[in-house]
Design a protein around this motif. Sequence first.
Motif, PDB file in Angstrom:
ATOM      1  N   ASN A  59       6.326  15.824  -1.164  1.00 11.51           N
ATOM      2  CA  ASN A  59       6.426  14.661  -0.025  1.00 11.51           C
ATOM      3  C   ASN A  59       7.614  15.269   0.612  1.00 11.51           C
ATOM      4  O   ASN A  59       8.585  15.797   0.117  1.00 11.51           O
ATOM      5  CB  ASN A  59       6.701  13.396  -0.511  1.00 11.51           C
ATOM      6  N   LEU A  60       7.672  14.753   2.168  1.00 10.95           N
ATOM      7  CA  LEU A  60       8.750  15.018   3.082  1.00 10.95           C
ATOM      8  C   LEU A  60       9.362  13.777   3.364  1.00 10.95           C
ATOM      9  O   LEU A  60       8.834  12.682   3.789  1.00 10.95           O
ATOM     10  CB  LEU A  60       8.243  15.528   4.136  1.00 10.95           C
ATOM     11  N   VAL A  61      10.557  13.436   2.782  1.00  9.98           N
ATOM     12  CA  VAL A  61      11.328  12.207   2.633  1.00  9.98           C
ATOM     13  C   VAL A  61      12.360  12.315   3.622  1.00  9.98           C
ATOM     14  O   VAL A  61      13.344  12.647   3.196  1.00  9.98           O
ATOM     15  CB  VAL A  61      11.391  11.540   1.301  1.00  9.98           C
ATOM     16  N   GLY A  62      12.228  11.824   4.937  1.00 10.48           N
ATOM     17  CA  GLY A  62      13.675  11.909   5.712  1.00 10.48           C
ATOM     18  C   GLY A  62      13.514  12.865   6.677  1.00 10.48           C
ATOM     19  O   GLY A  62      14.515  13.085   7.397  1.00 10.48           O
ATOM     20  N   THR A  63      12.444  13.572   6.893  1.00 15.62           N
ATOM     21  CA  THR A  63      12.419  14.914   7.640  1.00 15.62           C
ATOM     22  C   THR A  63      11.189  14.792   8.583  1.00 15.62           C
ATOM     23  O   THR A  63      10.332  13.828   8.558  1.00 15.62           O
ATOM     24  CB  THR A  63      12.395  16.016   7.196  1.00 15.62           C
ATOM     25  N   ASP A  64      11.190  15.427   9.568  1.00 14.99           N
ATOM     26  CA  ASP A  64       9.888  15.796  10.379  1.00 14.99           C
ATOM     27  C   ASP A  64       8.741  16.579   9.479  1.00 14.99           C
ATOM     28  O   ASP A  64       8.998  16.831   8.245  1.00 14.99           O
ATOM     29  CB  ASP A  64      10.094  16.398  11.661  1.00 14.99           C
ATOM     30  N   LEU A  65       7.490  16.810  10.128  1.00  7.94           N
ATOM     31  CA  LEU A  65       6.581  17.249   9.476  1.00  7.94           C
ATOM     32  C   LEU A  65       6.804  18.758   9.188  1.00  7.94           C
ATOM     33  O   LEU A  65       6.244  19.168   7.992  1.00  7.94           O
ATOM     34  CB  LEU A  65       5.157  17.115  10.403  1.00  7.94           C
ATOM     35  N   GLY A 102       9.138   2.696   3.252  1.00  5.20           N
ATOM     36  CA  GLY A 102       8.112   3.359   3.395  1.00  5.20           C
ATOM     37  C   GLY A 102       6.811   3.246   2.253  1.00  5.20           C
ATOM     38  O   GLY A 102       5.582   2.867   2.771  1.00  5.20           O
ATOM     39  N   VAL A 103       7.250   3.423   1.315  1.00  4.02           N
ATOM     40  CA  VAL A 103       6.310   2.949  -0.063  1.00  4.02           C
ATOM     41  C   VAL A 103       7.036   2.047  -1.125  1.00  4.02           C
ATOM     42  O   VAL A 103       8.202   2.650  -1.286  1.00  4.02           O
ATOM     43  CB  VAL A 103       5.895   4.551  -0.641  1.00  4.02           C
ATOM     44  N   ILE A 104       6.651   1.108  -1.570  1.00  2.00           N
ATOM     45  CA  ILE A 104       6.939   0.468  -2.600  1.00  2.00           C
ATOM     46  C   ILE A 104       6.082   0.174  -3.790  1.00  2.00           C
ATOM     47  O   ILE A 104       4.871  -0.261  -3.648  1.00  2.00           O
ATOM     48  CB  ILE A 104       7.336  -0.972  -2.089  1.00  2.00           C
ATOM     49  N   LEU A 105       6.526   0.682  -4.917  1.00  2.00           N
ATOM     50  CA  LEU A 105       5.482   0.483  -6.269  1.00  2.00           C
ATOM     51  C   LEU A 105       6.457  -0.574  -7.099  1.00  2.00           C
ATOM     52  O   LEU A 105       7.674  -0.349  -7.605  1.00  2.00           O
ATOM     53  CB  LEU A 105       5.377   1.826  -7.102  1.00  2.00           C
ATOM     54  N   GLY A 106       5.686  -1.668  -7.222  1.00  2.00           N
ATOM     55  CA  GLY A 106       6.623  -2.795  -8.167  1.00  2.00           C
ATOM     56  C   GLY A 106       5.754  -3.108  -9.243  1.00  2.00           C
ATOM     57  O   GLY A 106       4.357  -3.712  -9.079  1.00  2.00           O
ATOM     58  N   ASN A 107       6.406  -2.955 -10.500  1.00  2.00           N
ATOM     59  CA  ASN A 107       5.661  -3.100 -11.798  1.00  2.00           C
ATOM     60  C   ASN A 107       4.169  -2.594 -11.782  1.00  2.00           C
ATOM     61  O   ASN A 107       3.339  -3.407 -12.076  1.00  2.00           O
ATOM     62  CB  ASN A 107       5.586  -4.730 -11.837  1.00  2.00           C
ATOM     63  N   THR A 108       3.984  -1.563 -11.497  1.00  2.80           N
ATOM     64  CA  THR A 108       2.768  -0.712 -11.347  1.00  2.80           C
ATOM     65  C   THR A 108       2.912   0.681 -11.980  1.00  2.80           C
ATOM     66  O   THR A 108       4.040   1.201 -11.567  1.00  2.80           O
ATOM     67  CB  THR A 108       2.255  -0.938  -9.889  1.00  2.80           C
ATOM     68  N   SER A 109       1.969   1.062 -12.646  1.00  2.56           N
ATOM     69  CA  SER A 109       2.113   2.305 -13.572  1.00  2.56           C
ATOM     70  C   SER A 109       1.153   3.486 -12.923  1.00  2.56           C
ATOM     71  O   SER A 109       0.170   3.319 -12.535  1.00  2.56           O
ATOM     72  CB  SER A 109       1.833   2.126 -14.974  1.00  2.56           C
ATOM     73  N   ASP A 110       1.215   4.627 -13.359  1.00  2.00           N
ATOM     74  CA  ASP A 110       0.210   5.872 -13.275  1.00  2.00           C
ATOM     75  C   ASP A 110       0.218   6.117 -11.999  1.00  2.00           C
ATOM     76  O   ASP A 110      -1.109   6.455 -11.890  1.00  2.00           O
ATOM     77  CB  ASP A 110      -0.596   5.747 -14.179  1.00  2.00           C
ATOM     78  N   SER A 152       9.384   8.971   6.471  1.00  2.00           N
ATOM     79  CA  SER A 152      10.483   9.225   7.317  1.00  2.00           C
ATOM     80  C   SER A 152      10.453   8.048   8.359  1.00  2.00           C
ATOM     81  O   SER A 152       9.891   7.286   8.787  1.00  2.00           O
ATOM     82  CB  SER A 152      10.540  10.368   8.071  1.00  2.00           C
ATOM     83  N   ALA A 153      12.078   7.992   8.800  1.00  2.00           N
ATOM     84  CA  ALA A 153      12.324   6.864   9.984  1.00  2.00           C
ATOM     85  C   ALA A 153      11.903   5.602   9.742  1.00  2.00           C
ATOM     86  O   ALA A 153      11.703   4.589  10.755  1.00  2.00           O
ATOM     87  CB  ALA A 153      11.499   7.463  11.128  1.00  2.00           C
ATOM     88  N   ASN A 154      11.830   5.171   8.473  1.00  2.00           N
ATOM     89  CA  ASN A 154      11.656   3.711   8.062  1.00  2.00           C
ATOM     90  C   ASN A 154      13.145   2.997   8.095  1.00  2.00           C
ATOM     91  O   ASN A 154      14.140   3.691   7.876  1.00  2.00           O
ATOM     92  CB  ASN A 154      11.141   3.647   6.536  1.00  2.00           C
ATOM     93  N   ILE A 155      13.225   1.626   8.449  1.00  2.00           N
ATOM     94  CA  ILE A 155      14.362   1.089   8.429  1.00  2.00           C
ATOM     95  C   ILE A 155      14.394   0.412   6.934  1.00  2.00           C
ATOM     96  O   ILE A 155      14.255  -0.613   6.879  1.00  2.00           O
ATOM     97  CB  ILE A 155      14.305  -0.105   9.383  1.00  2.00           C
ATOM     98  N   ALA A 185      15.711  16.448  10.902  1.00  2.00           N
ATOM     99  CA  ALA A 185      16.182  15.013  10.243  1.00  2.00           C
ATOM    100  C   ALA A 185      15.372  13.816  10.854  1.00  2.00           C
ATOM    101  O   ALA A 185      15.470  13.944  12.266  1.00  2.00           O
ATOM    102  CB  ALA A 185      17.666  14.881  10.070  1.00  2.00           C
ATOM    103  N   LEU A 186      14.876  13.157  10.297  1.00  6.75           N
ATOM    104  CA  LEU A 186      14.153  11.987  10.714  1.00  6.75           C
ATOM    105  C   LEU A 186      14.159  10.799   9.831  1.00  6.75           C
ATOM    106  O   LEU A 186      13.384  10.136   9.075  1.00  6.75           O
ATOM    107  CB  LEU A 186      12.683  11.735  11.026  1.00  6.75           C
ATOM    108  N   GLY A 187      15.573  10.714   9.211  1.00  4.73           N
ATOM    109  CA  GLY A 187      15.998   9.979   8.073  1.00  4.73           C
ATOM    110  C   GLY A 187      15.526   8.533   8.234  1.00  4.73           C
ATOM    111  O   GLY A 187      15.402   7.721   9.065  1.00  4.73           O
ATOM    112  N   ASN A 188      15.173   7.885   6.703  1.00  7.50           N
ATOM    113  CA  ASN A 188      15.256   6.518   6.506  1.00  7.50           C
ATOM    114  C   ASN A 188      16.550   6.062   6.681  1.00  7.50           C
ATOM    115  O   ASN A 188      17.523   6.807   6.312  1.00  7.50           O
ATOM    116  CB  ASN A 188      14.774   6.380   5.133  1.00  7.50           C
ATOM    117  N   THR A 189      16.602   4.804   6.929  1.00  8.42           N
ATOM    118  CA  THR A 189      18.019   4.236   7.097  1.00  8.42           C
ATOM    119  C   THR A 189      18.948   4.053   5.708  1.00  8.42           C
ATOM    120  O   THR A 189      20.040   4.017   5.787  1.00  8.42           O
ATOM    121  CB  THR A 189      18.200   2.990   7.786  1.00  8.42           C
ATOM    122  N   SER A 190      18.059   4.081   4.706  1.00  3.17           N
ATOM    123  CA  SER A 190      18.787   3.638   3.331  1.00  3.17           C
ATOM    124  C   SER A 190      18.525   4.923   2.615  1.00  3.17           C
ATOM    125  O   SER A 190      18.431   6.143   3.045  1.00  3.17           O
ATOM    126  CB  SER A 190      18.278   2.491   2.680  1.00  3.17           C
TER     127      SER A 190
END
Length: 186
Positions: free
Chosen positions: A48-54, A3-11, A26-29, A59-64
């Motif tokens: 945030n809601l991570v893996g749920t509906d609104l 869903g969201v990736i922060l790579g070597n970034t701050s603040d 949610s619901a990301n592969i 449950a609308l989980g991410n696969t990992s």
Amino acid sequence: VSGVILGNTSDNVIGGTATGAGNLISANIGTGIIISGVGSTGNLVQGNLVGTDLTGIIALGNTSQGVIIYGAPSNTIGDATPGARNIISGNGAGVIAIVSEGATGNVVQGSYIGADATGNAVMPNNGSGIDVLVDDNIVGGSAAEEGNLIVGNVGSGVTISFSSGNFVQGNFIGTTATSTDSLGNA
């Protein structure tokens, strides 16, 4: 794909404490949120809601994992501020993983992990609630509202392996938010 990736970034702030500032992730592969790299420091994940509906009830989980902190120091997941609570539930693997050398000084506070938004029903993650494999991180805290609600997960509530200097304090592990009923982890 995550869903969201922060790579070597701050603040950076993912979500926020104001009404409507939180994200539905949610619901990301893949993983809901990834924070990686030694340069990823001072990031906030709040409200945030991570893996749920609104509603935070279905449950609308991410696969990992819900959230993985990989080699990134000094990031905060939730906190005791009103509105900062993350609901991280219903995901296909463990909820929060803090792994790889350098991922020290991270804080996980005030979040519901494996529970729905009410804190009175389980929405299990398929793994442990929190896995810590690195030194010197904090799960919960001694002040009001810093503790996490960690319930109903298929694995342990909190697993700490191959590390030292971690603090686990003030959490409700295996009970409702009012500590009146059992919502045990497997």
